[in-house]
Design an enzyme around this catalytic site. Structure first.
Site, PDB file in Angstrom:
ATOM      1  N   LYS A  52       0.836  -1.197   0.000  1.00 32.56           N
ATOM      2  CA  LYS A  52       0.000   0.000   0.000  1.00 32.56           C
ATOM      3  C   LYS A  52       0.883   1.265   0.000  1.00 32.56           C
ATOM      4  O   LYS A  52       2.094   1.181   0.221  1.00 32.56           O
ATOM      5  CB  LYS A  52      -0.925  -0.034   1.219  1.00 32.56           C
ATOM      6  CG  LYS A  52      -1.921  -1.219   1.218  1.00 32.56           C
ATOM      7  CD  LYS A  52      -2.810  -1.144   2.462  1.00 32.56           C
ATOM      8  CE  LYS A  52      -3.775  -2.311   2.565  1.00 32.56           C
ATOM      9  NZ  LYS A  52      -4.628  -2.211   3.777  1.00 32.56           N
ATOM     10  N   TYR A  94     -12.443  -2.606  -2.238  1.00 32.99           N
ATOM     11  CA  TYR A  94     -12.925  -2.587  -0.850  1.00 32.99           C
ATOM     12  C   TYR A  94     -14.450  -2.571  -0.765  1.00 32.99           C
ATOM     13  O   TYR A  94     -15.013  -2.069   0.200  1.00 32.99           O
ATOM     14  CB  TYR A  94     -12.333  -1.386  -0.112  1.00 32.99           C
ATOM     15  CG  TYR A  94     -10.906  -1.622   0.348  1.00 32.99           C
ATOM     16  CD1 TYR A  94     -10.527  -2.834   0.926  1.00 32.99           C
ATOM     17  CD2 TYR A  94      -9.939  -0.626   0.235  1.00 32.99           C
ATOM     18  CE1 TYR A  94      -9.229  -3.057   1.348  1.00 32.99           C
ATOM     19  CE2 TYR A  94      -8.628  -0.846   0.662  1.00 32.99           C
ATOM     20  CZ  TYR A  94      -8.290  -2.066   1.224  1.00 32.99           C
ATOM     21  OH  TYR A  94      -7.003  -2.295   1.653  1.00 32.99           O
ATOM     22  N   PHE A 148     -15.573   3.966   8.109  1.00 33.99           N
ATOM     23  CA  PHE A 148     -14.216   4.318   7.680  1.00 33.99           C
ATOM     24  C   PHE A 148     -13.974   4.092   6.183  1.00 33.99           C
ATOM     25  O   PHE A 148     -12.856   4.207   5.706  1.00 33.99           O
ATOM     26  CB  PHE A 148     -13.174   3.555   8.514  1.00 33.99           C
ATOM     27  CG  PHE A 148     -13.362   2.053   8.505  1.00 33.99           C
ATOM     28  CD1 PHE A 148     -12.876   1.285   7.459  1.00 33.99           C
ATOM     29  CD2 PHE A 148     -14.039   1.415   9.543  1.00 33.99           C
ATOM     30  CE1 PHE A 148     -13.056  -0.093   7.435  1.00 33.99           C
ATOM     31  CE2 PHE A 148     -14.219   0.023   9.530  1.00 33.99           C
ATOM     32  CZ  PHE A 148     -13.723  -0.727   8.475  1.00 33.99           C
ATOM     33  N   ARG A 151      -1.211 -14.519   4.621  1.00 38.03           N
ATOM     34  CA  ARG A 151      -1.958 -13.874   5.719  1.00 38.03           C
ATOM     35  C   ARG A 151      -1.186 -14.004   7.037  1.00 38.03           C
ATOM     36  O   ARG A 151      -1.178 -13.084   7.847  1.00 38.03           O
ATOM     37  CB  ARG A 151      -3.356 -14.484   5.884  1.00 38.03           C
ATOM     38  CG  ARG A 151      -4.386 -14.099   4.836  1.00 38.03           C
ATOM     39  CD  ARG A 151      -4.854 -12.669   4.834  1.00 38.03           C
ATOM     40  NE  ARG A 151      -5.688 -12.262   5.933  1.00 38.03           N
ATOM     41  CZ  ARG A 151      -6.451 -11.151   5.922  1.00 38.03           C
ATOM     42  NH1 ARG A 151      -6.510 -10.381   4.839  1.00 38.03           N
ATOM     43  NH2 ARG A 151      -7.140 -10.812   6.961  1.00 38.03           N
ATOM     44  N   THR A 170      -5.324  -7.604  10.852  1.00 34.78           N
ATOM     45  CA  THR A 170      -5.743  -6.341  10.225  1.00 34.78           C
ATOM     46  C   THR A 170      -5.339  -5.133  11.072  1.00 34.78           C
ATOM     47  O   THR A 170      -4.824  -4.139  10.544  1.00 34.78           O
ATOM     48  CB  THR A 170      -7.281  -6.356  10.051  1.00 34.78           C
ATOM     49  OG1 THR A 170      -7.649  -7.521   9.315  1.00 34.78           O
ATOM     50  CG2 THR A 170      -7.770  -5.105   9.335  1.00 34.78           C
ATOM     51  N   ARG A 222       2.586  -6.446   9.297  1.00 31.47           N
ATOM     52  CA  ARG A 222       1.730  -5.371   9.810  1.00 31.47           C
ATOM     53  C   ARG A 222       2.112  -4.993  11.241  1.00 31.47           C
ATOM     54  O   ARG A 222       2.073  -3.823  11.609  1.00 31.47           O
ATOM     55  CB  ARG A 222       0.261  -5.803   9.721  1.00 31.47           C
ATOM     56  CG  ARG A 222      -0.256  -5.828   8.282  1.00 31.47           C
ATOM     57  CD  ARG A 222      -1.585  -6.550   8.193  1.00 31.47           C
ATOM     58  NE  ARG A 222      -2.305  -6.250   6.971  1.00 31.47           N
ATOM     59  CZ  ARG A 222      -3.518  -6.712   6.695  1.00 31.47           C
ATOM     60  NH1 ARG A 222      -4.142  -7.508   7.564  1.00 31.47           N
ATOM     61  NH2 ARG A 222      -4.122  -6.392   5.561  1.00 31.47           N
ATOM     62  N   ASN A 233      -1.753  -0.462   7.493  1.00 31.45           N
ATOM     63  CA  ASN A 233      -1.118  -1.745   7.785  1.00 31.45           C
ATOM     64  C   ASN A 233      -0.249  -2.252   6.643  1.00 31.45           C
ATOM     65  O   ASN A 233       0.043  -3.424   6.538  1.00 31.45           O
ATOM     66  CB  ASN A 233      -2.168  -2.770   8.228  1.00 31.45           C
ATOM     67  CG  ASN A 233      -3.321  -2.852   7.242  1.00 31.45           C
ATOM     68  OD1 ASN A 233      -3.223  -2.347   6.130  1.00 31.45           O
ATOM     69  ND2 ASN A 233      -4.403  -3.497   7.625  1.00 31.45           N
ATOM     70  N   HIS A 280      -1.879  -5.335   1.677  1.00 35.69           N
ATOM     71  CA  HIS A 280      -3.132  -6.075   1.524  1.00 35.69           C
ATOM     72  C   HIS A 280      -2.772  -7.523   1.207  1.00 35.69           C
ATOM     73  O   HIS A 280      -1.801  -7.779   0.489  1.00 35.69           O
ATOM     74  CB  HIS A 280      -3.962  -5.505   0.362  1.00 35.69           C
ATOM     75  CG  HIS A 280      -5.097  -6.419  -0.018  1.00 35.69           C
ATOM     76  ND1 HIS A 280      -6.271  -6.443   0.692  1.00 35.69           N
ATOM     77  CD2 HIS A 280      -5.204  -7.370  -0.979  1.00 35.69           C
ATOM     78  CE1 HIS A 280      -7.066  -7.368   0.168  1.00 35.69           C
ATOM     79  NE2 HIS A 280      -6.438  -7.941  -0.845  1.00 35.69           N
TER      80      HIS A 280
HETATM   81  N1  UDP Z   1      -9.451  -1.003   8.037  1.00 37.11           N
HETATM   82  C1  UDP Z   1      -9.437   0.071   8.929  1.00 37.11           C
HETATM   83  N2  UDP Z   1     -10.194  -0.014  10.078  1.00 37.11           N
HETATM   84  C2  UDP Z   1     -10.922  -1.115  10.378  1.00 37.11           C
HETATM   85  C3  UDP Z   1     -10.923  -2.204   9.482  1.00 37.11           C
HETATM   86  C4  UDP Z   1     -10.187  -2.110   8.319  1.00 37.11           C
HETATM   87  O1  UDP Z   1      -8.768   1.077   8.688  1.00 37.11           O
HETATM   88  O2  UDP Z   1     -11.577  -1.147  11.445  1.00 37.11           O
HETATM   89  C5  UDP Z   1      -8.653  -0.916   6.797  1.00 37.11           C
HETATM   90  C6  UDP Z   1      -7.311  -1.641   6.903  1.00 37.11           C
HETATM   91  O3  UDP Z   1      -6.348  -0.890   6.174  1.00 37.11           O
HETATM   92  C7  UDP Z   1      -7.616  -2.977   6.251  1.00 37.11           C
HETATM   93  C8  UDP Z   1      -8.590  -2.566   5.143  1.00 37.11           C
HETATM   94  O4  UDP Z   1      -9.378  -1.541   5.740  1.00 37.11           O
HETATM   95  O5  UDP Z   1      -6.441  -3.606   5.751  1.00 37.11           O
HETATM   96  C9  UDP Z   1      -9.476  -3.705   4.645  1.00 37.11           C
HETATM   97  O6  UDP Z   1     -10.198  -4.257   5.718  1.00 37.11           O
HETATM   98  P1  UDP Z   1     -10.418  -5.828   5.868  1.00 37.11           P
HETATM   99  O7  UDP Z   1     -11.439  -6.014   6.948  1.00 37.11           O
HETATM  100  O8  UDP Z   1     -10.667  -6.446   4.544  1.00 37.11           O
HETATM  101  O9  UDP Z   1      -9.010  -6.323   6.475  1.00 37.11           O
HETATM  102  P2  UDP Z   1      -7.787  -7.107   5.788  1.00 37.11           P
HETATM  103  O10 UDP Z   1      -8.369  -8.176   4.908  1.00 37.11           O
HETATM  104  O11 UDP Z   1      -6.976  -6.091   5.013  1.00 37.11           O
HETATM  105  O12 UDP Z   1      -6.997  -7.678   6.943  1.00 37.11           O
HETATM  106 MG    MG Z   2      -9.824  -8.089   3.433  1.00 34.29          MG
END
Ligand code: UDP
Ligand code: MG
Length: 167
Positions: free
Chosen positions: A10, A50, A58, A91, A97, A108, A122, A125
């Site tokens: 990112k 997204y 958010f 992952r 996350t 992360r 973080n 992705h």
């Molecule tokens: N995100 C955030 N606040 C939250 C949840 C998600 O800022 O409470 C952001 C974070 O950058 C995350 C992205 O949104 O990587 C996508 O969210 P997702 O739930 O898909 O998490 P990921 O799959 O990236 O772990």
């Molecule tokens: Mg995700």
């Protein structure tokens, strides 16, 4: 079972010059990179990527984050990693996350932060399951960008297609 997974460095990862560190960590998985490109993300792509978050408070911040608006870096590095259990392996090294809750030695956990606005910056992705991986890889890459035929493709001819070619 061989799987593909989408990894995106990112804009914060690029701004902080973390690409090398991230690729080194990901190489621990012994997976293969089968596609890679630098992408200037537009709003449609970010919103589609997204789309599962579109009702979250958010959402706008996460879109701005992926667009690079918080880092003055309007680009990301998108890659496809391929191999046995690719989704789980990536992952695990990526971490949770929430970067504050992520294992401190995960990518992360080591490099992420939560901004004062509450956005989880973080750094990368990583696709979360096979359905998401397929949807995301098909969204970010064309079949010819991916050097292994991981999903079915077909040849299509369009009339009056206009495209940029090398001069
Ligand atoms: N995100 C955030 N606040 C939250 C949840 C998600 O800022 O409470 C952001 C974070 O950058 C995350 C992205 O949104 O990587 C996508 O969210 P997702 O739930 O898909 O998490 P990921 O799959 O990236 O772990
Ligand atoms: Mg995700």
């Amino acid at each position: 079972m061989s799987q593909s997974t989408l990894v995106i460095v990112k804009p914060d990862g690029l701004k902080k010059s973390l690409t090398g560190n991230i690729l080194t960590r990901l190489s621990e998985t012994k997976l293969e990179i089968i596609a890679a490109k630098v992408v200037k993300v537009n709003r449609e792509l970010a919103a589609e990527h997204y789309r599962h978050l579109k009702d979250k408070p958010f959402f706008d911040d996460v879109i701005k984050y992926l667009l690079g608006e918080y880092h003055d870096r309007h680009k990301v590095l998108a890659m496809v990693y391929w191999g046995k259990d690719a989704i789980k392996k990536v992952r695990e090294i990526a971490g949770a996350t929430n970067p504050e809750e992520a294992d401190p030695v995960s990518i992360r956990g080591a490099y992420g932060r939560i901004t004062t606005k509450g956005v989880y910056e973080n750094v990368i992705h990583a696709s979360s399951d096979e359905t998401d991986a397929e949807r995301e890889i098909k969204l970010w890459f064309k079949p010819e960008d991916v050097i292994v035929d991981v999903y079915a493709s077909k040849v299509a001819t369009f009339k009056d297609v206009t495209m940029k070619v090398w001069a």
